[in-house]
Write an enzyme that holds these catalytic residues in place. Structure first.
Site, PDB file in Angstrom:
ATOM      1  N   GLU A 180       9.934  41.375 -43.064  1.00 23.06           N
ATOM      2  CA  GLU A 180      10.577  40.830 -44.277  1.00 23.06           C
ATOM      3  C   GLU A 180      12.029  41.296 -44.353  1.00 23.06           C
ATOM      4  OE1 GLU A 180       8.315  42.743 -47.328  1.00 23.06           O
ATOM      5  OE2 GLU A 180       6.429  42.099 -46.463  1.00 23.06           O
ATOM      6  N   LYS A 230      15.173  43.061 -45.727  1.00 18.02           N
ATOM      7  CA  LYS A 230      15.285  44.213 -46.632  1.00 18.02           C
ATOM      8  C   LYS A 230      16.377  43.899 -47.643  1.00 18.02           C
ATOM      9  CE  LYS A 230      15.430  49.237 -46.737  1.00 18.02           C
ATOM     10  NZ  LYS A 230      16.569  49.516 -47.592  1.00 18.02           N
ATOM     11  N   LYS A 243      17.751  48.708 -39.587  1.00 19.74           N
ATOM     12  CA  LYS A 243      18.993  48.546 -40.363  1.00 19.74           C
ATOM     13  C   LYS A 243      20.005  47.696 -39.604  1.00 19.74           C
ATOM     14  CE  LYS A 243      19.855  51.058 -43.595  1.00 19.74           C
ATOM     15  NZ  LYS A 243      19.724  50.969 -45.046  1.00 19.74           N
ATOM     16  N   CYS A 266      57.931  36.546 -59.664  1.00 24.16           N
ATOM     17  CA  CYS A 266      57.075  36.015 -58.601  1.00 24.16           C
ATOM     18  C   CYS A 266      57.644  36.380 -57.222  1.00 24.16           C
ATOM     19  CB  CYS A 266      56.969  34.503 -58.744  1.00 24.16           C
ATOM     20  SG  CYS A 266      56.090  33.739 -57.377  1.00 24.16           S
ATOM     21  N   CYS A 324      58.834  32.812 -55.601  1.00 24.44           N
ATOM     22  CA  CYS A 324      59.944  31.997 -56.101  1.00 24.44           C
ATOM     23  C   CYS A 324      60.880  32.763 -57.034  1.00 24.44           C
ATOM     24  CB  CYS A 324      59.405  30.746 -56.802  1.00 24.44           C
ATOM     25  SG  CYS A 324      58.589  31.134 -58.366  1.00 24.44           S
ATOM     26  N   CYS A 334      52.557  33.434 -62.281  1.00 22.09           N
ATOM     27  CA  CYS A 334      53.915  32.914 -62.137  1.00 22.09           C
ATOM     28  C   CYS A 334      53.957  31.621 -62.944  1.00 22.09           C
ATOM     29  CB  CYS A 334      54.180  32.621 -60.659  1.00 22.09           C
ATOM     30  SG  CYS A 334      55.556  31.492 -60.389  1.00 22.09           S
ATOM     31  N   CYS A 381      56.537  26.414 -58.057  1.00 17.65           N
ATOM     32  CA  CYS A 381      56.535  27.552 -57.125  1.00 17.65           C
ATOM     33  C   CYS A 381      55.872  27.113 -55.806  1.00 17.65           C
ATOM     34  CB  CYS A 381      55.767  28.710 -57.749  1.00 17.65           C
ATOM     35  SG  CYS A 381      55.418  30.052 -56.605  1.00 17.65           S
TER      36      CYS A 381
HETATM   37  S1  IVH Z   1       8.517  48.171 -48.574  1.00 21.14           S
HETATM   38  C1  IVH Z   1       6.011  51.666 -48.606  1.00 21.14           C
HETATM   39  N1  IVH Z   1       9.735  45.867 -48.354  1.00 21.14           N
HETATM   40  O1  IVH Z   1      13.794  49.409 -49.437  1.00 21.14           O
HETATM   41  C2  IVH Z   1       7.003  50.615 -48.416  1.00 21.14           C
HETATM   42  N2  IVH Z   1      10.953  47.701 -49.261  1.00 21.14           N
HETATM   43  O2  IVH Z   1      13.752  52.236 -48.271  1.00 21.14           O
HETATM   44  C3  IVH Z   1       8.136  50.729 -49.331  1.00 21.14           C
HETATM   45  N3  IVH Z   1      13.233  47.151 -49.945  1.00 21.14           N
HETATM   46  O3  IVH Z   1      12.694  51.345 -52.134  1.00 21.14           O
HETATM   47  C4  IVH Z   1       8.994  49.601 -49.452  1.00 21.14           C
HETATM   48  N4  IVH Z   1      13.167  45.031 -49.393  1.00 21.14           N
HETATM   49  O4  IVH Z   1      13.930  49.170 -52.623  1.00 21.14           O
HETATM   50  C5  IVH Z   1       9.845  47.144 -48.738  1.00 21.14           C
HETATM   51  N5  IVH Z   1      10.695  43.762 -48.136  1.00 21.14           N
HETATM   52  C6  IVH Z   1      10.788  45.037 -48.514  1.00 21.14           C
HETATM   53  C7  IVH Z   1      11.972  45.568 -49.074  1.00 21.14           C
HETATM   54  C8  IVH Z   1      12.015  46.910 -49.435  1.00 21.14           C
HETATM   55  C9  IVH Z   1      13.900  46.006 -49.906  1.00 21.14           C
HETATM   56  C10 IVH Z   1      13.787  48.433 -50.439  1.00 21.14           C
HETATM   57  C11 IVH Z   1      13.004  49.039 -51.580  1.00 21.14           C
HETATM   58  C12 IVH Z   1      12.583  50.393 -51.136  1.00 21.14           C
HETATM   59  C13 IVH Z   1      13.520  50.658 -50.009  1.00 21.14           C
HETATM   60  C14 IVH Z   1      12.848  51.549 -49.009  1.00 21.14           C
END
Ligand code: IVH
Length: 687
Positions: A114, A116, A315, A409, A412, A427, A432
């Protein structure tokens, strides 16, 4: 009487709840904002007449609670964990290695991946399908009670609906966020009101959710996607995928961008793909969460002190970096607004070299205390212009110099004026060159007249050579004007490198032919694009469409309208109305408009009811699969012709358009004697 009032109230509530679900859960709205507001207003009026009909989870009761002096703390019954990070492919693969070892399996593991989201983690508690409490994550064990604030978020259902019975207890976890669009809009409003701007969508979401007055939260465009759970009583899930698929059935929003990956290779592939796509998503994300899909396997893997062993966050590259402000200069836009721009020592931010960042306005410079020579944190997000987030004060050199916007300005030399109640200095010279150039660039831009290929340099040279003075002159350009136009070209190596050489080169026949064709093609346009292209203050793309509809595509109506008539249009306020009348009342503006029309610009009124084919007052319901268009397109066709697209059938429905797979709605239509059309018949009707 009361019976029918009660019936109508229940019906309105159901329609409003359904509209929210279509919009926030299925991303497929079935009614317009105007229609939504009408339903809500009708319900409010009805409840005022019959206060005994008000229920705690009525859509009118979202903003109810009084402001608090502080937020109470709440303990999470199951801790809200955080995630360990993987910084690259290798670390994701190492995670996969640990998972397999722990589970004692060799083959590929299924991962549910998913995006993040970069917002604020919250918990929503539903008891017997009712939203009873919401809280922030806090330190994972205790958070703050933000129930009253979360109730104002329309994406959060106050009661769970659907065919599957909701569990007795459902503790959900999700991320509250603000889209980039919502963030930009919010900051525009704040700038106009002279309030400090939010640094990014994340901060604006976090700040909005932790307000003491729910009314403030209600005014913020907050969204939520759910992705996890705490305690659940009365329903069993077997996989994360199944969990995510069940939530929408209860009316709960889930980010549709998830993917089930068979093995780590597929997960890594998705991780890389999503990073290349992140700028095109409507919200900020900072990584990909990879979760073991099977909940039995999750249990076997267990958790460390603060994070699960069954999930990891892959990340993405940071969208922020630090660098030095080498200079600050004011740039002038098409409305004459002076924007201070930081000229930076070039720095790589998430794979893009950044050398300029906006400082927005003088108040923002003062608030952040940005000085020339400072080391600053810069940020880019999506396609938004990079901006200076904050100064790293510890690194400030003694010679760092404060900056003030000039009183004249920079382009101009004309007087600059900042009205006492505004944050923007402008301006005042309409002639201008920066404004003139900006107006041309806006006129030809994509959402406006959309003249492809006419770049900044060409426009600048056309203005400088006196070939275009007003936007109408664009349609007077001849082949020779363009073919012989000389523009500066950089020859040899990259522009930023030393040793470059610049040379004046004529555009030539090929380019001239292409440009003329593009200019010609732009003559066929719509009322909305045309009005937007004129660059009237506060009239953006959305409002242009509102005006198109209100004037039924008739430009003369707009030109003749006074402020009173304009203010009668929903969404048009006093400021916009006055700006419009000032614009249309100006003789030189009228002359340019007349010129444009005389030069062959034609407004085809796509969104206004076409004469003879009007569906005004007619209500349509679509059911089953449409094959030649999406539901959204079908709905737009109806609305563009003055009709209404509804989701449920009643005796007031005029037509049901049924495609293959139409079920109960078709039966209901037949029962009520409502006319049923095939998709082909519908298209024939609207043609
Ligand atoms: S799962 C036990 N799923 O990331 C699993 N977290 O560092 C805990 N977050 O506090 C979180 N999207 O604020 C999960 N699809 C997602 C997420 C997600 C964003 C954030 C959330 C959490 C932080 C964890």
């Amino acid at each position: 009487m009361n019976d029918s009032a009660a019936g109508r109230a229940a019906q309105l509530r159901a329609q409003i709840d359904q509209a929210n679900i279509r919009y926030y859960v299925h991303d497929d709205p079935t009614i317009s904002d105007v229609q939504y507001d009408q339903l809500l207003r009708e319900l409010e009026a009805l409840e005022q007449q019959h206060p005994e009909l008000v229920t705690p989870d009525s859509p009118t009761q979202r903003v109810g609670a009084e402001p608090q002096s502080e937020l109470a703390t709440v303990a999470h019954r199951a801790p809200m964990l955080s995630l360990a990070n993987a910084m690259d492919d290798g670390e994701l693969r190492a995670f996969d290695g640990r998972v397999k070892k722990e589970l004692g399996i060799e083959g590929p593991v299924d991962y549910l991946c998913e995006p993040k989201l970069d917002g604020l983690a919250v918990e929503l508690i539903y008891e017997q399908g009712r939203f009873v409490q919401g809280s922030t994550r806090g330190d994972g064990t205790t958070g703050e009670d933000i129930t009253a604030n979360l109730r104002t978020i329309r994406a959060i259902p106050l009661t769970l609906t659907g065919d599957v019975a909701p569990p007795a207890l459902l503790e959900l976890r999700g991320e509250v966020f603000i889209t980039r669009e919502g963030f930009a809009q919010l900051n525009r409003q704040r700038a106009e009101a002279g309030q400090p701007l939010f640094a990014n969508p994340r901060n604006s979401a976090a700040g909005s959710v932790r307000q003491l007055d729910p009314k403030v939260t209600a005014g913020r465009p907050l969204r939520i996607y759910c992705y996890g759970y705490g305690l659940v009583d009365g329903h069993a899930f077997s996989t994360q995928e199944q969990f995510l698929k069940t939530l929408p059935q209860w009316g709960l929003p889930v980010n549709p961008e998830y993917r089930l990956c068979r093995g780590i290779d597929e997960a890594v592939e998705f991780y890389q793909e999503l990073e290349t796509r992140r700028d095109r998503l409507p919200y900020d994300i900072d990584g990909l969460v990879v979760k073991v899909n099977d909940l039995g396997q999750q249990t076997r893997l267990g958790q460390r002190s603060r994070s699960p062993r069954w999930a990891i966050a892959g990340k993405f590259q940071a969208q922020q970096a630090t660098t030095i402000v080498e200079d600050i200069q004011a740039s002038v836009g098409r409305t004459g607004a002076l924007t201070p721009v930081a000229h930076l020592r070039p720095v790589n931010v998430g794979g893009v070299t950044v050398s300029r960042a906006t400082l927005h306005n003088q108040d923002e410079i003062d608030r952040k205390d940005v000085r020339v020579g400072d080391t600053v944190l810069v940020q880019r997000a999506g396609e938004v212009i990079p901006e200076v987030v904050q100064v790293i004060t510890e690194k400030r050199p003694p010679h760092a110099k404060p900056y003030h916007l000039p009183n004249t300005c920079p382009i101009c030399g004309h007087e600059v004026y900042r009205p006492p109640d505004e944050v923007v200095a402008r301006c005042l010279n309409l002639a201008c060159p920066a404004q003139v150039r900006g107006r041309f660039e806006h006129f030809i831009s994509k959402g406006a007249m959309n003249i492809d290929g006419l770049g900044e340099k060409i426009v600048e040279r056309l203005i400088a050579s006196g070939k275009i003075k007003t936007v109408a002159d664009l349609y007077r350009l001849t082949f020779d004007d363009l073919a012989t136009l000389e523009i500066e070209r950089t020859v040899g190596r990259m522009e930023t490198e030393a040793g470059q050489s610049k040379k004046m080169v004529a555009l030539g026949d090929k380019v001239a032919t292409k440009l003329l064709a593009a200019i010609d093609a732009s003559r066929q346009t719509t009322f909305a694009r045309f009005i937007y292209a004129l660059g009237i203050r506060n009239v953006g793309e959305h409002l242009s469409r509102v005006l198109e509809r209100a004037c039924q595509g008739d430009l003369e109506r707009l030109l003749a309208a006074d402020t009173e008539e304009l203010e009668a249009i929903h969404e048009v306020g006093a400021t916009v109305a006055q700006g419009l009348v000032r614009f249309t009342g100006d003789q030189s503006n009228r002359a340019v408009i007349r010129d444009l029309l005389a030069l062959g610009v034609q407004l085809e009124a796509v969104e206004a009811p076409a004469k003879g084919a009007g569906l005004s007052g007619k209500t349509f319901v679509f059911t089953g699969n449409l094959e030649q268009m999406t539901r959204r397109e079908a709905r737009e066709l109806v609305e563009a012709r003055g009709g209404r697209a509804a989701t449920s059938i009643s005796s007031r429905t005029d037509y049901v358009v049924a495609g293959p797979g139409a079920g109960s709605k078709l039966a209901k239509a037949e029962e009520l004697g409502v006319a049923v059309l095939s998709e082909g018949e519908f298209l024939e009707m609207v043609k």
